[in-house]
Design a protein around this motif. Sequence first.
Motif, PDB file in Angstrom:
ATOM      1  N   ASP A 158       0.434   3.611   1.898  1.00  0.00           N
ATOM      2  CA  ASP A 158       0.630   3.892   3.316  1.00  0.00           C
ATOM      3  C   ASP A 158       1.869   3.174   3.855  1.00  0.00           C
ATOM      4  O   ASP A 158       2.620   3.733   4.646  1.00  0.00           O
ATOM      5  N   GLN A 159       2.077   1.931   3.427  1.00  0.00           N
ATOM      6  CA  GLN A 159       3.270   1.194   3.857  1.00  0.00           C
ATOM      7  C   GLN A 159       4.532   1.900   3.387  1.00  0.00           C
ATOM      8  O   GLN A 159       5.488   2.051   4.147  1.00  0.00           O
ATOM      9  N   SER A 218       0.857  -1.187   0.000  1.00  0.00           N
ATOM     10  CA  SER A 218       0.000   0.000   0.000  1.00  0.00           C
ATOM     11  C   SER A 218       0.894   1.238   0.000  1.00  0.00           C
ATOM     12  O   SER A 218       2.050   1.194   0.437  1.00  0.00           O
ATOM     13  N   GLU A 257       8.621   7.836   6.238  1.00  0.00           N
ATOM     14  CA  GLU A 257       8.283   8.768   7.313  1.00  0.00           C
ATOM     15  C   GLU A 257       9.222   8.600   8.495  1.00  0.00           C
ATOM     16  O   GLU A 257       9.613   9.566   9.121  1.00  0.00           O
ATOM     17  N   SER A 265       4.844   5.051   2.514  1.00  0.00           N
ATOM     18  CA  SER A 265       4.951   6.336   3.193  1.00  0.00           C
ATOM     19  C   SER A 265       5.485   6.142   4.607  1.00  0.00           C
ATOM     20  O   SER A 265       6.346   6.903   5.070  1.00  0.00           O
ATOM     21  N   GLY A 266       4.993   5.138   5.291  1.00  0.00           N
ATOM     22  CA  GLY A 266       5.464   4.855   6.645  1.00  0.00           C
ATOM     23  C   GLY A 266       6.938   4.521   6.691  1.00  0.00           C
ATOM     24  O   GLY A 266       7.652   4.947   7.602  1.00  0.00           O
TER      25      GLY A 266
END
Length: 86
Positions: free
Chosen positions: A72-73, A70, A79, A75-76
Amino acid sequence: MVRIPLTPADRERGERLGAVLRGARGERSIGEVAALAGISAETLRKIETGRIPTPAFFTVAALAAVLDLSLDQLSGATEEVRTGRT
């Protein structure tokens, strides 16, 4: 247009992104994953090694889809470097 030089943090984030993508690729070849994502094998190689530390969004999105990650993965994973968390 003048391109703003990348900071050390930008480069580190790109290396981390590349490592996550390389890990997700596993045993699949660079050529296979690149073809499925619609990019060249050389582009994928450069992203994985951090030589393209800021790939285009649609390139990252295509790779994420092929690698079943994802956004999100991804980005994490980047991050953590940006905020200094480990």
